[in-house]
Every structure is written in C-alpha cells, then in structure tokens.
Design an enzyme around this catalytic site. Structure first.
Site, PDB file in Angstrom:
ATOM      1  CG  HIS A   1     -36.088  22.487  32.467  1.00  0.00           C
ATOM      2  ND1 HIS A   1     -35.334  23.602  32.239  1.00  0.00           N
ATOM      3  CD2 HIS A   1     -35.677  21.550  31.562  1.00  0.00           C
ATOM      4  CE1 HIS A   1     -34.488  23.367  31.256  1.00  0.00           C
ATOM      5  NE2 HIS A   1     -34.684  22.129  30.816  1.00  0.00           N
TER       6      HIS A   1
ATOM      7  CG  HIS B   1      -2.210  -0.719   0.988  1.00  0.00           C
ATOM      8  ND1 HIS B   1      -3.169  -0.279   0.111  1.00  0.00           N
ATOM      9  CD2 HIS B   1      -2.689  -1.872   1.533  1.00  0.00           C
ATOM     10  CE1 HIS B   1      -4.192  -1.124   0.118  1.00  0.00           C
ATOM     11  NE2 HIS B   1      -3.924  -2.097   0.964  1.00  0.00           N
TER      12      HIS B   1
ATOM     13  CD  GLU C   1      -7.019  -1.120   7.761  1.00  0.00           C
ATOM     14  OE1 GLU C   1      -7.743  -0.597   6.889  1.00  0.00           O
ATOM     15  OE2 GLU C   1      -5.770  -1.069   7.732  1.00  0.00           O
ATOM     16  CG  HIS C   2      -7.014  -5.558   7.133  1.00  0.00           C
ATOM     17  ND1 HIS C   2      -6.225  -4.456   6.807  1.00  0.00           N
ATOM     18  CD2 HIS C   2      -8.166  -5.413   6.440  1.00  0.00           C
ATOM     19  CE1 HIS C   2      -6.879  -3.705   5.942  1.00  0.00           C
ATOM     20  NE2 HIS C   2      -8.064  -4.256   5.702  1.00  0.00           N
TER      21      HIS C   2
END
Length: 424
Positions: free
Chosen positions: A413, A255, A320-321
C-alpha cells in the site's frame, strides 16, 4: 384479553422460546437446494405439493391480466388509484441524488447513487390477498429508478393469481408476474431458473417459510428484512374511546394467529372497557376464529403507573405499529425511540397506514425497529464513493498515507503511494 402489569409482561416475553425452528429450516434449505438444482421442474413440483395446483405455466398471461381487470370493480380501482397517489407523493421525498464537492488543490469527492437493476417483489396469497403490498413495494422501487421489477405470488386453487393483485400490478405497469409462492419462489428469485431470471434484491412479506428462505439466500442476493408476524401496540389513556382501541386491536389480530396485539394503558377502567368491546365486536367479524386465537396467544393489556413507564415499555418492545391514543400525542413524540410507524391521536388508526396515508406498510417487526426502518426508496439504490485527487493534492497526503500503511504492515500500500512520488 389478559390484563397484566409491566413486570408480568416482561417476564412472559423473556421466557418465550427464542430457538429457531430447526425442522422448518431443514425443509426450507431442502427446497432451496432443489430449486437450484432442478429449476422450473422443482417449482412445478412444490406448487403441486404445497398449493395443490398443477400449473400449465409459471407466468401470468396477457389473457389472465385482461380477465382480472374485468373481475375487479370500478370502486376498487378508484380506491387503488387514490392510494397509489398518496404513496407516490410520500415516497417522492425520499429520492436520493448523487452529490459531489471540491476542495483546494484539485480534490473532488462525492457519492454516486445508482438504482438496482432488477428487483423481485413477493406478495403473499395465503389467508388473504394483498394488492396493497404491490403498491407499497413497487412504487418506491419505481421512484428509485429500478429498471426491471417482477412479482411472484402463490396461485389460487384455480391456478390463477388473485385478480386484485393483478389489477394492482397492471395499474403500476408491471407485466411480469410469476405464479409461485413459498420458499421456492424466494429461491427462484435468488438463483434463477429456466423461466425466472435472478434478481438483485427480494422484498415483500410472507409466511414463516418465506421469511426463513429470505434469511438463507441473503448474501447471494439482497433482501429488505426478515419480517415476522404483524404487531400493534396502542398506548391509551382515559381520553381514548375504548371502542376505537378494541377495533384497532382486532384489525391487527385478524392477520393470522401469530399476530401480536398489545394495549398499554394508565387507566384500569379503560382496560376493562376495551375487553368488553373486544368481546362484543369480535362476534361480528368474519375472521373471528383467527382473531380469537391470536388474542389468546399474543394479546395483552398492560397496566402502567404513568406515561413515563409506558414509554419505557414501548421502547423495550419496539413495535411494528404504534398508536399513541393519549392527550397531546405530538408533545410526547420525542419519548418514542423505537417504532416502525407511529400513529398519532384517535383518528389515525393503523389501517390508515396499511392502505392509504402514504408511508410504507412494510415495517420492521419483532423488535427490529431498534435498528431498522420502514421500506423506502433508499432500499432500491446503492451508493458508490467517488475520489479524485490531483497530483499536488496527492503530494500533500503522501507522507501521512505511507505512515499509516507502514504502521499496519502493508508495505505494498505504501509503495502504491511512493511510486507516484518517484515518477513525477
């Protein structure tokens, strides 16, 4: 690759600098400012400065789409269609629906699921072209019901977009593609220019400039994640063929130089054989120089004493993997707490997930799998809570709400509830 122990690996990991690249951030922030102030003019300027391309226009023309389809092969289109079908089938199961339920006394509660209106998909175009990224990022958005999806990707030296990326866009029915890359593309999607309309969310991977730009625009626009360099971790015992392990490590290392390839093994002989296979196989690969630099910087083979130590290390890395190339991997799946995608057995290599199997390949990196997930249909919708009380149901809740509001000192409120009691 260096063969080390778990202790040595963790020491190396902890001593690596985690400081942000201040100089890179300065450049990215300047680009974002310029795009916000000067719009298209800044996009043309930075495309010429960084990509050495003098664009005539920012949008891919219909003619360029037709030219791209003529350049790609029928075999590529066939493979693309098969991958598209697998990815669509997998992501169909992730689709969410609005839901509602009723309770006694006229209470209705629920959640309304609404798709995002406009999404920008960034597709890298530096060291390689990634038509698979188009499939992985666009198909989930389409299944979620996103009304408008656009692509931005860097131009080639000839001023055109990679034909394979355009063919993928065309296959998915995406007709708006901008010829812009880098941090300037992220800024344009986030804030808009004369040509590019602002999006609600930006997805897709990119280089360090793209990742930092996504970080800086987050909050003004949604993003998928801040992705770092790609990673693979293979846990192998003596049942795993060393040639397979080496090939899978090399596939990730190609990569870029910053990619991380790690093999964890319980067997020193496996470690030695994997190293021998790497030396042999790398000589045959086109991206040899990138691979060798990647392995030198971030490639490691880690020897562990047993499976338990290996699983602990994997969960510390949160890769990641993750490939479990061990005997009976399914029986040990429960031991994995943190990983982006998990590949089981010797015949489920990581590239299967990158291109074809169906699960998304846009995954958390750099340890973020400890708290985040792969890209999916759920990333392209937002949820609105639905609350509907009848008068009698509010009556029953009135005292409790007023007590809680007054305890917090929020008397307005409390009054909002009290006034409804008084008016009935």
């Amino acid at each position: 690759m260096e063969v080390i122990t778990t202790e040595a690996f963790l020491q190396q990991k902890n001593t690596r600098s985690t400081q942000l690249d201040v100089q890179l951030d300065d450049v990215v922030q300047e680009i974002i400012r310029e795009v916000r102030e000067k719009g298209d003019r800044a996009l043309y300027y930075y495309t010429e400065a960084f990509d050495s391309v003098n664009l005539e226009n920012l949008i891919v023309s219909e003619k360029e789409f037709k030219e791209a389809n003529e350049l790609v092969t029928d075999d590529f289109l066939s493979a693309l269609k098969q991958a598209k079908s697998n990815i669509k089938d997998f992501h169909e199961a992730q689709k969410e629906k609005s839901w509602f339920y009723t309770k006694p006394d006229g209470i209705m509660l629920g959640q309304k699921v609404t798709p995002l209106e406009r999404v920008g998909v960034y597709i890298p175009g530096g060291k390689a072209a990634y038509p698979s990224t188009a499939l992985m990022n666009i198909i989930p958005a389409q299944l979620a019901g996103v009304e408008e999806i656009v692509i931005t990707t860097p131009p080639q030296p000839n001023g055109k977009v990679n034909p394979y990326v355009l063919a993928a866009a065309n296959e998915l029915g995406i007709q708006t593609v901008y010829k812009i890359g880098g941090a300037q593309a992220i800024a344009a999607l986030a804030y808009g220019t004369e040509t590019i309309k602002k999006v609600a969310k930006i997805v897709g991977p990119g280089n360090a400039y793209v990742a930092r730009a996504k970080k800086w625009v987050y909050g003004d626009v949604a993003i998928d994640m801040i992705a770092g360099p790609s990673e693979i971790c293979i846990f192998a015992d003596k049942s795993a063929p060393p040639s397979y392990i080496a090939a899978d490590l090399l596939s990730q290392a190609e990569h870029d130089e910053s990619a991380t390839s790690i093999c964890i093994t319980t067997d020193r002989e496996v470690a030695n054989k994997v190293n021998s296979e790497i030396e042999k196989q790398v000589q045959q690969l086109e991206r040899k120089d990138i691979i060798q630099k990647s392995l030198e910087l971030n490639g490691r083979i880690i020897l562990v004493n047993d499976l338990s130590e290996g699983f602990q290390l994997i969960n510390s890395i949160a890769p990641e993997h993750l490939q479990l190339m061990i005997e009976n991997p399914m029986d040990n799946l429960h031991a994995i707490k943190h990983a982006g995608a998990i590949f089981l057995g010797n015949y489920s290599p990581e590239p299967l997930g990158d291109y074809f199997a169906g699960p998304n390949h846009t995954l958390p990196t750099n340890g973020t799998a400890k708290f985040s997930s792969p890209l999916g249909v759920y990333d392209f919708v937002k949820r609105s809570s639905i609350i509907n009380y009848s008068s009698s149901a509010l009556d029953k809740a009135t005292n409790s709400i007023i007590k809680l509001a007054n305890t917090e000192g929020l008397t307005a409120h409390a009054n909002s509830i009290e006034i409804r009691k008084e008016k009935r």
